[in-house]
Design an enzyme around this catalytic site. Structure first.
Site, PDB file in Angstrom:
ATOM      1  N   GLU A  81     -21.648 -17.056  -3.239  1.00  0.00           N
ATOM      2  CA  GLU A  81     -22.097 -15.653  -3.317  1.00  0.00           C
ATOM      3  C   GLU A  81     -22.377 -15.065  -1.915  1.00  0.00           C
ATOM      4  OE1 GLU A  81     -23.495 -18.117  -5.279  1.00  0.00           O
ATOM      5  OE2 GLU A  81     -22.323 -17.524  -7.028  1.00  0.00           O
ATOM      6  N   ASN A  82     -22.669 -15.936  -0.935  1.00  0.00           N
ATOM      7  CA  ASN A  82     -22.985 -15.434   0.412  1.00  0.00           C
ATOM      8  C   ASN A  82     -21.807 -14.725   1.091  1.00  0.00           C
ATOM      9  OD1 ASN A  82     -25.263 -18.159   1.282  1.00  0.00           O
ATOM     10  ND2 ASN A  82     -25.718 -16.120   0.476  1.00  0.00           N
ATOM     11  N   TRP A  83     -20.581 -14.921   0.558  1.00  0.00           N
ATOM     12  CA  TRP A  83     -19.427 -14.202   1.132  1.00  0.00           C
ATOM     13  C   TRP A  83     -19.576 -12.693   0.958  1.00  0.00           C
ATOM     14  CZ3 TRP A  83     -16.632 -16.760   4.434  1.00  0.00           C
ATOM     15  CH2 TRP A  83     -16.379 -18.115   4.264  1.00  0.00           C
TER      16      TRP A  83
ATOM     17  N   SER B 220     -23.622 -20.199   0.206  1.00  0.00           N
ATOM     18  CA  SER B 220     -23.189 -20.251  -1.192  1.00  0.00           C
ATOM     19  C   SER B 220     -21.909 -19.436  -1.374  1.00  0.00           C
ATOM     20  CB  SER B 220     -24.280 -19.686  -2.103  1.00  0.00           C
ATOM     21  OG  SER B 220     -24.379 -18.292  -1.912  1.00  0.00           O
TER      22      SER B 220
ATOM     23  N   ASP C   9     -34.379 -21.059   2.433  1.00  0.00           N
ATOM     24  CA  ASP C   9     -34.411 -19.615   2.171  1.00  0.00           C
ATOM     25  C   ASP C   9     -35.471 -18.935   3.034  1.00  0.00           C
ATOM     26  OD1 ASP C   9     -33.746 -17.243   0.998  1.00  0.00           O
ATOM     27  OD2 ASP C   9     -34.752 -17.626  -0.908  1.00  0.00           O
TER      28      ASP C   9
ATOM     29  N   HIS D  67     -31.464 -16.633  11.249  1.00  0.00           N
ATOM     30  CA  HIS D  67     -30.552 -17.766  11.042  1.00  0.00           C
ATOM     31  C   HIS D  67     -30.546 -18.687  12.266  1.00  0.00           C
ATOM     32  CE1 HIS D  67     -29.378 -16.021   7.343  1.00  0.00           C
ATOM     33  NE2 HIS D  67     -28.660 -15.041   7.856  1.00  0.00           N
TER      34      HIS D  67
ATOM     35  N   ASN E 247     -34.744 -16.852   5.952  1.00  0.00           N
ATOM     36  CA  ASN E 247     -34.405 -16.549   7.355  1.00  0.00           C
ATOM     37  C   ASN E 247     -34.466 -15.050   7.626  1.00  0.00           C
ATOM     38  OD1 ASN E 247     -33.838 -19.235   7.609  1.00  0.00           O
ATOM     39  ND2 ASN E 247     -31.611 -19.001   7.675  1.00  0.00           N
ATOM     40  N   GLY E 248     -33.935 -14.269   6.666  1.00  0.00           N
ATOM     41  CA  GLY E 248     -33.878 -12.815   6.850  1.00  0.00           C
ATOM     42  C   GLY E 248     -35.272 -12.209   6.926  1.00  0.00           C
ATOM     43  N   ARG E 249     -36.154 -12.630   5.995  1.00  0.00           N
ATOM     44  CA  ARG E 249     -37.529 -12.090   5.983  1.00  0.00           C
ATOM     45  C   ARG E 249     -38.301 -12.498   7.235  1.00  0.00           C
ATOM     46  NH1 ARG E 249     -38.653 -14.392   0.318  1.00  0.00           N
ATOM     47  NH2 ARG E 249     -36.560 -15.169   0.709  1.00  0.00           N
ATOM     48  N   TRP E 250     -38.057 -13.709   7.696  1.00  0.00           N
ATOM     49  CA  TRP E 250     -38.733 -14.208   8.910  1.00  0.00           C
ATOM     50  C   TRP E 250     -38.378 -13.301  10.096  1.00  0.00           C
ATOM     51  CZ3 TRP E 250     -37.429 -16.150  13.745  1.00  0.00           C
ATOM     52  CH2 TRP E 250     -38.383 -16.957  14.385  1.00  0.00           C
TER      53      TRP E 250
HETATM   54  C1  FPP Z   1     -31.247 -18.113   3.559  1.00  0.00           C
HETATM   55  O1  FPP Z   1     -32.024 -17.123   4.156  1.00  0.00           O
HETATM   56  C2  FPP Z   1     -30.447 -18.863   4.507  1.00  0.00           C
HETATM   57  C3  FPP Z   1     -29.087 -18.892   4.536  1.00  0.00           C
HETATM   58  C4  FPP Z   1     -28.236 -18.109   3.626  1.00  0.00           C
HETATM   59  C5  FPP Z   1     -28.372 -19.663   5.537  1.00  0.00           C
HETATM   60  C6  FPP Z   1     -28.929 -20.986   5.988  1.00  0.00           C
HETATM   61  C7  FPP Z   1     -28.333 -21.252   7.296  1.00  0.00           C
HETATM   62  C8  FPP Z   1     -28.963 -21.778   8.380  1.00  0.00           C
HETATM   63  C9  FPP Z   1     -30.339 -22.276   8.363  1.00  0.00           C
HETATM   64  C10 FPP Z   1     -28.210 -21.786   9.661  1.00  0.00           C
HETATM   65  C11 FPP Z   1     -27.596 -22.986  10.162  1.00  0.00           C
HETATM   66  C12 FPP Z   1     -27.228 -24.065   9.239  1.00  0.00           C
HETATM   67  C13 FPP Z   1     -26.836 -25.302   9.632  1.00  0.00           C
HETATM   68  C14 FPP Z   1     -26.513 -26.327   8.589  1.00  0.00           C
HETATM   69  C15 FPP Z   1     -26.755 -25.701  11.049  1.00  0.00           C
HETATM   70  P1  FPP Z   1     -31.779 -15.619   3.713  1.00  0.00           P
HETATM   71  O2  FPP Z   1     -30.826 -15.026   4.696  1.00  0.00           O
HETATM   72  O3  FPP Z   1     -31.343 -15.556   2.307  1.00  0.00           O
HETATM   73  O4  FPP Z   1     -33.209 -15.022   3.917  1.00  0.00           O
HETATM   74  P2  FPP Z   1     -33.921 -13.859   3.067  1.00  0.00           P
HETATM   75  O5  FPP Z   1     -33.977 -14.351   1.651  1.00  0.00           O
HETATM   76  O6  FPP Z   1     -35.263 -13.751   3.700  1.00  0.00           O
HETATM   77  O7  FPP Z   1     -33.096 -12.634   3.225  1.00  0.00           O
END
Ligand code: FPP
Length: 246
Positions: free
Chosen positions: A68-70, A66, A21, A38, A23-26
């Site tokens: 829910e991610n759709w 997940s 978890d 991502h 990626n978006g905040r990063w």
């Molecule tokens: C959560 O961060 C991350 C995800 C929903 C996706 C995870 C996917 C990857 C790391 C990409 C590649 C995967 C593989 C297996 C090669 P978020 O987007 O919810 O971040 P946030 O909570 O900061 O918004």
């Protein structure tokens, strides 16, 4: 003894699961689009997979998408799917060379056809590998998995294949997507959130939970070591007392 050897001298978790978890905040912290997060998250996936195999972890399960991610914006979903296909394609040779078996759990039939095709090819190619099983949870939701399990068992009961009195934990395990995996020993979640988010609810019954504030794109080999060291310090009692364990 170096750090890795010291970790390897103590019992390792047989199954590590990770909620990747943050990626978006990063990306936001850097003034970039979420998709940039991502892309960098995929680099952490590579490093953590390699470090886990090197350490001797037998099962690693990653929550990549997940059910829910759709609901996320279309562009973000497309980027995640593109990243999955390109990572799988790029890493196929290295997974195979490192004797890693790739599997996937979730409603895989809801994935775009190119992702499904790429995934099933690598699953087939690596199916006899034995060093580590890497499971990617894709379009995965634990309640959906449990519902499917209940439906399948009910149909078998109706058709007199299973008698209701015989239903036990092992029958449930055999009907889950994770039927070939042991229970989760260590569940890691990055980014400071302390939630399970519908991930492996049945399988984490006795797991140690490890939460870290590090955002997934910053989570690297030494951070994995920290989580394993913390796990090794904890006493797992499975309901017993400390005295009974000794
Ligand atoms: C959560 O961060 C991350 C995800 C929903 C996706 C995870 C996917 C990857 C790391 C990409 C590649 C995967 C593989 C297996 C090669 P978020 O987007 O919810 O971040 P946030 O909570 O900061 O918004």
């Amino acid at each position: 003894m170096d750090l890795l050897e010291s970790i390897q001298s103590k019992p390792l978790p047989k199954h590590v699961a990770i909620i990747m978890d943050g990626n978006g905040r990063w990306a936001k912290q850097r003034g970039k689009l979420r998709t940039f997060g991502h892309e960098n998250g995929a680099k952490s996936v590579k490093e953590v997979v390699e470090a886990s195999a090197e350490m001797g972890i037998e099962n690693l399960t990653l929550y990549a998408f997940s059910t829910e991610n759709w609901k996320r914006p279309k562009l973000e979903i497309q980027t995640l799917m593109r990243l999955l296909v390109s990572s799988i394609r790029k890493e196929m040779a290295s997974l195979h060379k490192n004797n890693i078996k790739l599997t996937a759990i979730g409603s895989l039939n809801t994935l775009p056809s190119n992702v499904y095709k790429e995934l099933t090819e690598v699953i087939e190619k690596t199916k006899n590998n034995t060093r580590m099983t890497l499971t990617i949870a894709l379009s995965y939701g634990s309640r959906e998995e449990l519902l499917n399990t209940i439906k399948e068992i009910s149909i078998k009961v109706k058709n007199n294949i299973i008698s209701p009195e015989k239903i036990d934990e092992s029958i449930i395990n055999e009907h889950l997507y994770t039927q070939d995996l042991p229970d989760v020993d260590l569940l890691i979640r990055t980014s400071g959130e302390q939630r399970i988010s519908n991930f492996l609810l049945w399988q984490i019954a006795y797991a140690e939970l490890y939460f870290t504030d590090i955002l997934w794109p910053d989570f690297k080999k030494l951070d994995l070591y920290d989580a394993i060291i913390e796990y090794q310090k904890r006493e797992r009692r499975f309901g017993k007392t400390s005295e009974q364990l000794n």
